[in-house]
Scaffold this active site. Sequence first.
Site, short mmCIF file in Angstrom:
data_model
loop_
_atom_site.label_atom_id
_atom_site.label_comp_id
_atom_site.label_asym_id
_atom_site.label_seq_id
_atom_site.Cartn_x
_atom_site.Cartn_y
_atom_site.Cartn_z
N TRP A 103 0.84 -1.21 0.00
CA TRP A 103 0.00 0.00 0.00
C TRP A 103 0.86 1.25 0.00
CZ3 TRP A 103 -4.39 -1.14 -1.82
CH2 TRP A 103 -5.07 -2.31 -1.46
N ASP A 173 -1.39 6.94 6.24
CA ASP A 173 -2.43 6.01 5.80
C ASP A 173 -2.65 5.03 6.96
OD1 ASP A 173 -4.01 4.01 4.81
OD2 ASP A 173 -2.69 3.47 3.13
N LYS A 197 -11.80 -1.79 7.17
CA LYS A 197 -11.02 -2.68 8.01
C LYS A 197 -11.47 -2.55 9.47
CE LYS A 197 -8.16 -3.15 4.35
NZ LYS A 197 -7.51 -2.24 3.43
#
Length: 361
Positions: A103, A173, A197
């Site tokens: 990511w 993030d 999540k």
Amino acid sequence: MEKRIYNVSAGPAILPEEVLLEAQKDLFSYKGSGMSVMEMSHRGKIFDGIINAAKADMKTLLGIPDNYSILFLQGGATLQFSMVPLNLMPPNNKADYISTGSWAKKAAKEAKRVGKVNIAATTEADNFSRIPKQSELKLDADASYVHYTSNNTIYGTEWHSEPEVGNVPLVCDASSDFMHKKLDITKYALIYAGAQKNLGPSGVTCVILRNDLLERSSDELHTYMNYKIHVDNDSMYNTPTTYTIYIMGLVFKWLLGMGGLDVMYKKNVEKAGILYSAIDGSDGYYRGTTAVEDRSLMNVTYRLPNEELEKKFIEEAKKVGFEGLKGHRSVGGIRASIYNAFPQHGVEALVDFMSHFKKNN
Ligand SMILES: *Cc1c(COP(=O)(O)O)cnc(C)c1O
């Protein structure tokens, strides 16, 4: 009531049962309104109450200071990979990215389309099995910002404290560990997290940003890409994802009811501790894939003696109710995602299963 499985999926992930039951109660007609939250105007009084309560509860849970704005946007964390550099790269058009996984790499890739990206550190040579040490970071004091990924969902590593970046704005993030503990928000210029999540269903992305950064957002930007537009319009420039915001709001109420994020964090430490102890106490049968000091409290990654056994482990675990144990292909093995909503009795059941599996195999 129907039986629920042990859902250890990395995301979209498990939600608290209390939240699902509450939503079920309100699905047909939300609190006497004669319609569901999905069917009502985002400009109406009822939804206004829902979104404002969600923001207020998030502010309370995290202790967000008044000089920060809270946005509920669309496009996932992935759109933030673009929005962050488009808005924040000026005036220098250069930024530091710390590369700790897939990511993080994807975030850097989009930033490169906007300006110069300095990879301040990367642990790719170690297959991202660890977090870089502070001394490894090659930071540029003139960078527009430093970007890092607080929890690496795929690799099972987590920063246990923020990188020290001096006066350069810190951007994070936090998609896969956001609100698993209380943060000192003043250390951050901007934090973003896709909800699916640890916060709620997919479709809404939370952005918390310090208001002075809005000066950087140019009028030349495409309207949706401009943070200032979203702040000026209270996340209602266009139709927000009303239902997912409502569910996320219920998750915030659930967290508040439990006693807040310090209580949640204690539970998370305890849960992860049970699972890591089982791995470490297995005489090498189960092997963690990451540096011990960088282990994630959210995504626990480990391997068995061989791939055949891993396949069998996943198949047999499925039979007793575990869903989503297969690790990401770049790490292999097993990944158990034990987010806020995953109950401790589920972790205990998994540890039990692991012990039996080891005995029989
Ligand atoms: C899942 C994830 C993303 C991608 O989120 P989308 O909402 O699918 O765009 C980004 N960063 C991290 C750390 C993630 O875990």
